[in-house]
Design a protein around this motif. Structure first.
Motif, PDB file in Angstrom:
ATOM      1  N   VAL A 204       5.349   6.060 -18.847  1.00  0.00           N
ATOM      2  CA  VAL A 204       5.263   6.346 -20.282  1.00  0.00           C
ATOM      3  C   VAL A 204       6.594   6.036 -20.971  1.00  0.00           C
ATOM      4  O   VAL A 204       6.628   5.449 -22.061  1.00  0.00           O
ATOM      5  N   ALA A 205       7.704   6.412 -20.333  1.00  0.00           N
ATOM      6  CA  ALA A 205       9.023   6.162 -20.933  1.00  0.00           C
ATOM      7  C   ALA A 205       9.272   4.672 -21.097  1.00  0.00           C
ATOM      8  O   ALA A 205       9.846   4.234 -22.107  1.00  0.00           O
ATOM      9  N   LYS A 206       8.831   3.882 -20.144  1.00  0.00           N
ATOM     10  CA  LYS A 206       9.026   2.434 -20.232  1.00  0.00           C
ATOM     11  C   LYS A 206       8.216   1.840 -21.390  1.00  0.00           C
ATOM     12  O   LYS A 206       8.655   0.903 -22.053  1.00  0.00           O
ATOM     13  N   ILE A 207       7.028   2.390 -21.621  1.00  0.00           N
ATOM     14  CA  ILE A 207       6.216   1.921 -22.751  1.00  0.00           C
ATOM     15  C   ILE A 207       6.890   2.282 -24.075  1.00  0.00           C
ATOM     16  O   ILE A 207       7.015   1.447 -24.975  1.00  0.00           O
ATOM     17  N   LEU A 208       7.363   3.526 -24.184  1.00  0.00           N
ATOM     18  CA  LEU A 208       7.966   3.976 -25.441  1.00  0.00           C
ATOM     19  C   LEU A 208       9.320   3.327 -25.694  1.00  0.00           C
ATOM     20  O   LEU A 208       9.776   3.290 -26.841  1.00  0.00           O
ATOM     21  N   ALA A 209       9.963   2.823 -24.646  1.00  0.00           N
ATOM     22  CA  ALA A 209      11.247   2.152 -24.823  1.00  0.00           C
ATOM     23  C   ALA A 209      11.097   0.846 -25.592  1.00  0.00           C
ATOM     24  O   ALA A 209      12.074   0.327 -26.141  1.00  0.00           O
ATOM     25  N   GLN A 210       9.880   0.319 -25.661  1.00  0.00           N
ATOM     26  CA  GLN A 210       9.641  -0.964 -26.328  1.00  0.00           C
ATOM     27  C   GLN A 210       9.344  -0.815 -27.817  1.00  0.00           C
ATOM     28  O   GLN A 210       9.193  -1.817 -28.522  1.00  0.00           O
ATOM     29  N   VAL A 211       9.234   0.430 -28.301  1.00  0.00           N
ATOM     30  CA  VAL A 211       8.952   0.645 -29.716  1.00  0.00           C
ATOM     31  C   VAL A 211      10.120   1.392 -30.346  1.00  0.00           C
ATOM     32  O   VAL A 211      11.015   1.873 -29.654  1.00  0.00           O
ATOM     33  N   THR A 212      10.104   1.485 -31.664  1.00  0.00           N
ATOM     34  CA  THR A 212      11.162   2.191 -32.377  1.00  0.00           C
ATOM     35  C   THR A 212      10.622   3.487 -32.978  1.00  0.00           C
ATOM     36  O   THR A 212       9.414   3.667 -33.098  1.00  0.00           O
ATOM     37  N   GLY A 213      11.530   4.366 -33.358  1.00  0.00           N
ATOM     38  CA  GLY A 213      11.130   5.609 -33.998  1.00  0.00           C
ATOM     39  C   GLY A 213      11.306   6.806 -33.083  1.00  0.00           C
ATOM     40  O   GLY A 213      11.423   6.674 -31.859  1.00  0.00           O
ATOM     41  N   PRO A 214      11.313   7.999 -33.665  1.00  0.00           N
ATOM     42  CA  PRO A 214      11.516   9.222 -32.883  1.00  0.00           C
ATOM     43  C   PRO A 214      10.327   9.563 -31.997  1.00  0.00           C
ATOM     44  O   PRO A 214       9.173   9.288 -32.340  1.00  0.00           O
ATOM     45  N   VAL A 215      10.629  10.152 -30.860  1.00  0.00           N
ATOM     46  CA  VAL A 215       9.620  10.614 -29.904  1.00  0.00           C
ATOM     47  C   VAL A 215       9.759  12.125 -29.772  1.00  0.00           C
ATOM     48  O   VAL A 215      10.837  12.626 -29.437  1.00  0.00           O
ATOM     49  N   ILE A 216       8.688  12.851 -30.036  1.00  0.00           N
ATOM     50  CA  ILE A 216       8.689  14.309 -29.922  1.00  0.00           C
ATOM     51  C   ILE A 216       8.139  14.684 -28.550  1.00  0.00           C
ATOM     52  O   ILE A 216       7.033  14.284 -28.194  1.00  0.00           O
TER      53      ILE A 216
ATOM     54  N   ALA B 243      18.489  11.416 -17.823  1.00  0.00           N
ATOM     55  CA  ALA B 243      19.055  10.259 -17.128  1.00  0.00           C
ATOM     56  C   ALA B 243      17.948   9.320 -16.663  1.00  0.00           C
ATOM     57  O   ALA B 243      18.068   8.096 -16.762  1.00  0.00           O
ATOM     58  N   GLY B 244      16.850   9.894 -16.163  1.00  0.00           N
ATOM     59  CA  GLY B 244      15.736   9.063 -15.717  1.00  0.00           C
ATOM     60  C   GLY B 244      15.065   8.347 -16.870  1.00  0.00           C
ATOM     61  O   GLY B 244      14.672   7.188 -16.741  1.00  0.00           O
ATOM     62  N   LEU B 245      14.944   9.020 -18.012  1.00  0.00           N
ATOM     63  CA  LEU B 245      14.334   8.388 -19.187  1.00  0.00           C
ATOM     64  C   LEU B 245      15.208   7.246 -19.705  1.00  0.00           C
ATOM     65  O   LEU B 245      14.709   6.189 -20.097  1.00  0.00           O
ATOM     66  N   GLN B 246      16.514   7.462 -19.709  1.00  0.00           N
ATOM     67  CA  GLN B 246      17.421   6.416 -20.159  1.00  0.00           C
ATOM     68  C   GLN B 246      17.389   5.224 -19.214  1.00  0.00           C
ATOM     69  O   GLN B 246      17.547   4.080 -19.635  1.00  0.00           O
ATOM     70  N   GLN B 247      17.177   5.501 -17.923  1.00  0.00           N
ATOM     71  CA  GLN B 247      17.072   4.414 -16.963  1.00  0.00           C
ATOM     72  C   GLN B 247      15.864   3.527 -17.261  1.00  0.00           C
ATOM     73  O   GLN B 247      15.881   2.325 -17.000  1.00  0.00           O
ATOM     74  N   MET B 248      14.822   4.124 -17.836  1.00  0.00           N
ATOM     75  CA  MET B 248      13.640   3.363 -18.234  1.00  0.00           C
ATOM     76  C   MET B 248      13.801   2.699 -19.595  1.00  0.00           C
ATOM     77  O   MET B 248      12.915   2.001 -20.048  1.00  0.00           O
ATOM     78  N   GLY B 249      14.942   2.953 -20.248  1.00  0.00           N
ATOM     79  CA  GLY B 249      15.204   2.327 -21.534  1.00  0.00           C
ATOM     80  C   GLY B 249      14.941   3.209 -22.735  1.00  0.00           C
ATOM     81  O   GLY B 249      15.123   2.763 -23.882  1.00  0.00           O
ATOM     82  N   LEU B 250      14.512   4.465 -22.519  1.00  0.00           N
ATOM     83  CA  LEU B 250      14.230   5.379 -23.624  1.00  0.00           C
ATOM     84  C   LEU B 250      15.481   6.193 -23.920  1.00  0.00           C
ATOM     85  O   LEU B 250      15.874   7.060 -23.145  1.00  0.00           O
ATOM     86  N   SER B 251      16.101   5.923 -25.049  1.00  0.00           N
ATOM     87  CA  SER B 251      17.358   6.573 -25.399  1.00  0.00           C
ATOM     88  C   SER B 251      17.148   8.048 -25.731  1.00  0.00           C
ATOM     89  O   SER B 251      16.167   8.430 -26.386  1.00  0.00           O
ATOM     90  N   ALA B 252      18.085   8.877 -25.287  1.00  0.00           N
ATOM     91  CA  ALA B 252      18.019  10.315 -25.577  1.00  0.00           C
ATOM     92  C   ALA B 252      18.179  10.591 -27.065  1.00  0.00           C
ATOM     93  O   ALA B 252      17.740  11.634 -27.563  1.00  0.00           O
ATOM     94  N   GLU B 253      18.785   9.670 -27.799  1.00  0.00           N
ATOM     95  CA  GLU B 253      18.978   9.857 -29.233  1.00  0.00           C
ATOM     96  C   GLU B 253      17.657   9.826 -29.991  1.00  0.00           C
ATOM     97  O   GLU B 253      17.584  10.320 -31.122  1.00  0.00           O
ATOM     98  N   ARG B 254      16.621   9.259 -29.390  1.00  0.00           N
ATOM     99  CA  ARG B 254      15.319   9.186 -30.055  1.00  0.00           C
ATOM    100  C   ARG B 254      14.453  10.397 -29.753  1.00  0.00           C
ATOM    101  O   ARG B 254      13.374  10.540 -30.333  1.00  0.00           O
ATOM    102  N   LEU B 255      14.911  11.273 -28.852  1.00  0.00           N
ATOM    103  CA  LEU B 255      14.080  12.385 -28.402  1.00  0.00           C
ATOM    104  C   LEU B 255      14.353  13.657 -29.185  1.00  0.00           C
ATOM    105  O   LEU B 255      15.500  13.996 -29.484  1.00  0.00           O
TER     106      LEU B 255
END
Length: 269
Positions: A70-82, A94-106
């Protein structure tokens, strides 16, 4: 004759739903990054819908591989993730960031399990949200899943439900249902010898797809180091070393296994 307020609201809701389907095809789907999977889904995961995921075996409680997917899918789009979770849970940043999902969007929200469904519904109806991810410690009822599906369809916000439990998952109104598990990769070969096998691949089972078939894939991952190791200089010209293949490439497109997922998979687990 004046319209009743309820009829006006219903017309407005229908108009917004119809407007969503007049968008370009690319705007209707979230790409998984796997061409064969996206093709089977006729474009990817439907936006403005609910998709649920389960782990397999020992990963049912932790749900690590589904979370990575799921994190890898969301890393390809923009906008906040709740991210909605029970009080005792927290995503591994750390694991989410490894998939490309920045913690700043969470934006993480802790909710008591009794308020989980209502909170997810409220967030799904919010504007300016890319997606909602929810960690479920218990399954939702069919009625609750229908309310979430309606909220997602109305707002266009996509929802992801991660089942972090070992209970039976009843039928739901979700657009897709997935099970993600580990599969051992082919063994490393040096000449004629098979040395090791690493759990680098994962199985992706589409258990339910509204209007589509249930399918299975075996996918290679690109978030682990290649299964290779350096040889001592003295072995550099050894016959076995010369016969060793190059390190495996990253993400594989995967292949569809023959046949459909078993009928028992369509109703739970």
């Amino acid at each position: 004759m004046k319209d009743r307020p309820g009829m006006a609201m219903l017309r407005d809701r229908v108009a917004r739903i119809e407007q969503r389907y007049h968008k370009p095809l690319a705007a209707l789907y979230l790409k998984t990054g796997l061409p064969l999977v996206d093709a089977a889904l006729k474009g990817g995961l439907r936006r403005g819908a609910i998709h649920e995921f389960m782990g397999e075996g020992h990963d049912q409680m932790l749900c690590a591989r589904p979370t990575q997917f799921v994190a890898k899918i969301l890393a390809q789009v923009t906008g906040p993730v709740i991210w909605v979770m029970p009080p005792d849970g927290a995503p591994l940043l750390a694991g989410l960031q490894q998939m490309g999902l920045s913690a700043e969007r969470l934006l993480c929200i802790e909710v008591h399990p009794a308020r989980m469904a209502a909170t997810i519904e409220d967030v799904l109806r919010s504007q300016g949200v890319a997606a909602v991810v929810a960690d479920l410690s218990t399954p939702l009822s069919l009625t609750a899943s229908r309310r979430l599906a309606l909220a997602a369809e109305t707002s266009g916000v996509t929802g992801f439900l991660l089942h972090r439990h070992q209970q039976f998952v009843p039928p739901s109104a979700c657009w897709t249902r997935w099970r993600v598990g580990a599969v051992a990769s082919p063994p490393i070969r040096m000449g004629q010898r098979a040395l090791l096998s690493f759990a680098e691949n994962f199985s992706l089972a589409l258990l339910r797809h509204r209007g589509g078939d249930a399918l299975n894939w075996r996918i290679g991952t690109d978030h682990v180091p290649p299964s290779s190791f350096s040889l001592a200089a003295v072995l550099a010209h050894d016959a076995l070393a010369q016969g060793a293949p190059a390190a495996r490439s990253g993400l594989a497109a995967g292949s569809v296994w023959p046949g459909k997922a078993g009928a028992e998979n369509l109703v739970g687990q």
